[in-house]
Design a protein around this motif. Structure first.
Motif, PDB file in Angstrom:
ATOM      1  N   ASN A   1     142.111   6.620 101.968  1.00  0.00           N
ATOM      2  CA  ASN A   1     142.731   5.351 102.350  1.00  0.00           C
ATOM      3  C   ASN A   1     143.783   5.641 103.416  1.00  0.00           C
ATOM      4  OD1 ASN A   1     143.523   2.690 102.419  1.00  0.00           O
ATOM      5  ND2 ASN A   1     144.838   2.870 100.620  1.00  0.00           N
ATOM      6  N   VAL A   2     143.323   5.978 104.631  1.00  0.00           N
ATOM      7  CA  VAL A   2     144.222   6.366 105.705  1.00  0.00           C
ATOM      8  C   VAL A   2     144.607   5.148 106.541  1.00  0.00           C
ATOM      9  CG1 VAL A   2     142.321   7.007 107.266  1.00  0.00           C
ATOM     10  CG2 VAL A   2     144.586   7.981 107.616  1.00  0.00           C
ATOM     11  N   LYS A   3     145.890   5.119 106.957  1.00  0.00           N
ATOM     12  CA  LYS A   3     146.396   4.032 107.804  1.00  0.00           C
ATOM     13  C   LYS A   3     147.304   4.628 108.869  1.00  0.00           C
ATOM     14  CE  LYS A   3     148.460   2.066 104.266  1.00  0.00           C
ATOM     15  NZ  LYS A   3     148.209   3.094 103.305  1.00  0.00           N
ATOM     16  N   GLU A   4     147.435   3.923 109.975  1.00  0.00           N
ATOM     17  CA  GLU A   4     148.390   4.344 110.996  1.00  0.00           C
ATOM     18  C   GLU A   4     149.782   4.369 110.375  1.00  0.00           C
ATOM     19  OE1 GLU A   4     148.093   1.995 114.551  1.00  0.00           O
ATOM     20  OE2 GLU A   4     145.969   2.492 114.797  1.00  0.00           O
ATOM     21  N   GLY A   5     150.541   5.404 110.686  1.00  0.00           N
ATOM     22  CA  GLY A   5     151.890   5.553 110.147  1.00  0.00           C
ATOM     23  C   GLY A   5     151.961   6.376 108.876  1.00  0.00           C
ATOM     24  N   ASP A   6     150.806   6.642 108.226  1.00  0.00           N
ATOM     25  CA  ASP A   6     150.820   7.435 106.992  1.00  0.00           C
ATOM     26  C   ASP A   6     151.463   8.800 107.219  1.00  0.00           C
ATOM     27  OD1 ASP A   6     149.627   5.529 105.425  1.00  0.00           O
ATOM     28  OD2 ASP A   6     147.666   6.505 105.331  1.00  0.00           O
ATOM     29  N   LEU A   7     152.229   9.245 106.239  1.00  0.00           N
ATOM     30  CA  LEU A   7     152.884  10.542 106.276  1.00  0.00           C
ATOM     31  C   LEU A   7     151.891  11.635 105.889  1.00  0.00           C
ATOM     32  CD1 LEU A   7     155.678  11.923 106.632  1.00  0.00           C
ATOM     33  CD2 LEU A   7     155.947  11.687 104.150  1.00  0.00           C
ATOM     34  N   VAL A   8     151.874  12.726 106.663  1.00  0.00           N
ATOM     35  CA  VAL A   8     151.047  13.890 106.358  1.00  0.00           C
ATOM     36  C   VAL A   8     151.978  15.039 106.010  1.00  0.00           C
ATOM     37  CG1 VAL A   8     149.333  15.522 107.233  1.00  0.00           C
ATOM     38  CG2 VAL A   8     149.220  13.111 107.912  1.00  0.00           C
ATOM     39  N   ARG A   9     151.748  15.629 104.855  1.00  0.00           N
ATOM     40  CA  ARG A   9     152.541  16.760 104.381  1.00  0.00           C
ATOM     41  C   ARG A   9     151.660  17.998 104.327  1.00  0.00           C
ATOM     42  NH1 ARG A   9     157.364  15.386 102.134  1.00  0.00           N
ATOM     43  NH2 ARG A   9     157.682  13.245 101.469  1.00  0.00           N
ATOM     44  N   ALA A  10     152.303  19.162 104.250  1.00  0.00           N
ATOM     45  CA  ALA A  10     151.559  20.402 104.027  1.00  0.00           C
ATOM     46  C   ALA A  10     150.998  20.361 102.612  1.00  0.00           C
ATOM     47  CB  ALA A  10     152.472  21.607 104.203  1.00  0.00           C
ATOM     48  N   ALA A  11     149.767  20.792 102.465  1.00  0.00           N
ATOM     49  CA  ALA A  11     149.155  20.818 101.136  1.00  0.00           C
ATOM     50  C   ALA A  11     149.788  21.943 100.331  1.00  0.00           C
ATOM     51  CB  ALA A  11     147.657  21.025 101.254  1.00  0.00           C
TER      52      ALA A  11
ATOM     53  N   PHE B   1     148.612  23.819  98.234  1.00  0.00           N
ATOM     54  CA  PHE B   1     147.747  24.987  98.046  1.00  0.00           C
ATOM     55  C   PHE B   1     147.705  25.888  99.269  1.00  0.00           C
ATOM     56  CE2 PHE B   1     144.969  21.509  99.433  1.00  0.00           C
ATOM     57  CZ  PHE B   1     144.398  22.059 100.560  1.00  0.00           C
ATOM     58  N   SER B   2     148.504  25.603 100.301  1.00  0.00           N
ATOM     59  CA  SER B   2     148.460  26.402 101.523  1.00  0.00           C
ATOM     60  C   SER B   2     149.046  27.802 101.334  1.00  0.00           C
ATOM     61  CB  SER B   2     149.206  25.691 102.657  1.00  0.00           C
ATOM     62  OG  SER B   2     150.600  25.785 102.467  1.00  0.00           O
ATOM     63  N   HIS B   3     149.790  28.038 100.279  1.00  0.00           N
ATOM     64  CA  HIS B   3     150.470  29.299  99.974  1.00  0.00           C
ATOM     65  C   HIS B   3     151.649  29.582 100.899  1.00  0.00           C
ATOM     66  CE1 HIS B   3     147.547  30.228  96.984  1.00  0.00           C
ATOM     67  NE2 HIS B   3     146.568  30.334  97.849  1.00  0.00           N
ATOM     68  N   TYR B   4     151.846  28.784 101.922  1.00  0.00           N
ATOM     69  CA  TYR B   4     152.958  29.001 102.834  1.00  0.00           C
ATOM     70  C   TYR B   4     154.083  28.010 102.571  1.00  0.00           C
ATOM     71  CZ  TYR B   4     149.509  31.596 105.608  1.00  0.00           C
ATOM     72  OH  TYR B   4     148.549  32.471 106.025  1.00  0.00           O
ATOM     73  N   PHE B   5     153.762  26.734 102.751  1.00  0.00           N
ATOM     74  CA  PHE B   5     154.781  25.685 102.735  1.00  0.00           C
ATOM     75  C   PHE B   5     154.926  25.049 101.363  1.00  0.00           C
ATOM     76  CE2 PHE B   5     153.250  25.835 107.085  1.00  0.00           C
ATOM     77  CZ  PHE B   5     154.436  25.812 107.808  1.00  0.00           C
ATOM     78  N   PRO B   6     156.147  24.674 101.010  1.00  0.00           N
ATOM     79  CA  PRO B   6     156.302  23.823  99.828  1.00  0.00           C
ATOM     80  C   PRO B   6     155.577  22.495 100.081  1.00  0.00           C
ATOM     81  CG  PRO B   6     158.436  24.594 100.651  1.00  0.00           C
ATOM     82  CD  PRO B   6     157.418  24.970 101.662  1.00  0.00           C
ATOM     83  N   SER B   7     155.099  21.855  99.063  1.00  0.00           N
ATOM     84  CA  SER B   7     154.312  20.626  99.233  1.00  0.00           C
ATOM     85  C   SER B   7     155.117  19.483  99.829  1.00  0.00           C
ATOM     86  CB  SER B   7     153.684  20.192  97.906  1.00  0.00           C
ATOM     87  OG  SER B   7     154.681  20.012  96.935  1.00  0.00           O
ATOM     88  N   GLU B   8     156.435  19.587  99.831  1.00  0.00           N
ATOM     89  CA  GLU B   8     157.231  18.512 100.435  1.00  0.00           C
ATOM     90  C   GLU B   8     157.417  18.696 101.946  1.00  0.00           C
ATOM     91  OE1 GLU B   8     160.151  21.533  98.728  1.00  0.00           O
ATOM     92  OE2 GLU B   8     158.398  20.511  97.961  1.00  0.00           O
ATOM     93  N   ALA B   9     156.910  19.779 102.514  1.00  0.00           N
ATOM     94  CA  ALA B   9     157.058  20.019 103.959  1.00  0.00           C
ATOM     95  C   ALA B   9     156.307  18.944 104.745  1.00  0.00           C
ATOM     96  CB  ALA B   9     156.539  21.397 104.327  1.00  0.00           C
ATOM     97  N   VAL B  10     156.995  18.288 105.650  1.00  0.00           N
ATOM     98  CA  VAL B  10     156.432  17.186 106.432  1.00  0.00           C
ATOM     99  C   VAL B  10     155.821  17.720 107.724  1.00  0.00           C
ATOM    100  CG1 VAL B  10     156.980  15.054 107.681  1.00  0.00           C
ATOM    101  CG2 VAL B  10     158.062  15.529 105.474  1.00  0.00           C
ATOM    102  N   ILE B  11     154.610  17.288 108.021  1.00  0.00           N
ATOM    103  CA  ILE B  11     153.959  17.640 109.286  1.00  0.00           C
ATOM    104  C   ILE B  11     154.155  16.514 110.297  1.00  0.00           C
ATOM    105  CG2 ILE B  11     151.743  18.097 110.397  1.00  0.00           C
ATOM    106  CD1 ILE B  11     150.964  19.526 107.713  1.00  0.00           C
ATOM    107  N   GLY B  12     153.892  15.290 109.904  1.00  0.00           N
ATOM    108  CA  GLY B  12     154.075  14.167 110.822  1.00  0.00           C
ATOM    109  C   GLY B  12     153.450  12.893 110.277  1.00  0.00           C
TER     110      GLY B  12
END
Length: 174
Positions: free
Chosen positions: A101-111, A113-124
């Motif tokens: 359910n994607v919409k313009e303006g939706d926040l994308v965070r690091a997953a 399970f990436s092993h790098y970033f905490p899940s709260e890390a914001v991408i854009g």
């Protein structure tokens, strides 16, 4: 589960296909490869790829060889975040299920399970999206929250559980 090391950017590039930043912290400060790099506000920047005694080099999101998992914050659907060159403010969010359910303006965070970033890390935020040619997934353009051309203070993040998780994943693949 995470350890944090503040650092300063001493040099950076944004005008290449493979962009890096150099940081003023190294082995003596507890820095090692595979640590995430974020802004103090929690925006994803990249991942440390090499260290010396006093410095570290990180591959940024603006590197065509870098790929991490991303997730729509509201919907929870997963995909991959990649940069294919060009605009340094936009990154691609691909392999997102057509059922998302994607919409313009939706926040994308690091997953998480990436092993790098905490899940709260914001991408854009999703700027635009379209169904991919294969008809099974969306391709999204995401406006980066971090301004890669104006990085100064960053935070290095070590996921202390990543090694254990990666070992278990490798074991389960065999």
């Amino acid at each position: 589960r995470y350890e944090y090391v503040p650092a300063k950017v001493v040099s950076s590039t944004t005008n290449r296909l493979r962009n890096f930043i150099t940081l003023d912290k190294g082995f003596r400060d507890g820095v090692s490869a595979d640590m995430a790099v974020m802004t103090p506000e929690g925006y994803a920047v990249g991942v440390v790829v090499d260290c010396s005694e006093n410095f570290a080099v990180a591959k940024t999101l603006l590197n065509v060889d870098f790929r991490i998992g991303g997730v729509l914050a509201e919907d929870g659907s997963h995909g991959s975040v990649v940069w294919r060159g060009g605009d340094t403010q936009l990154i691609d969010f691909v392999e997102l299920s057509k059922y998302a359910n994607v919409k313009e303006g939706d926040l994308v965070r690091a997953a998480g399970f990436s092993h790098y970033f905490p899940s709260e890390a914001v991408i854009g935020n999703v700027e635009r999206f379209e169904l991919a040619e294969n008809g099974t997934s969306y391709n999204c353009k995401v406006r980066l929250t971090a301004d890669m051309g104006r990085l100064f203070n960053v935070v290095l993040v070590r996921n202390t559980g990543a090694g254990e998780a990666q070992s278990l994943e490798e074991k389960s693949r065999n």
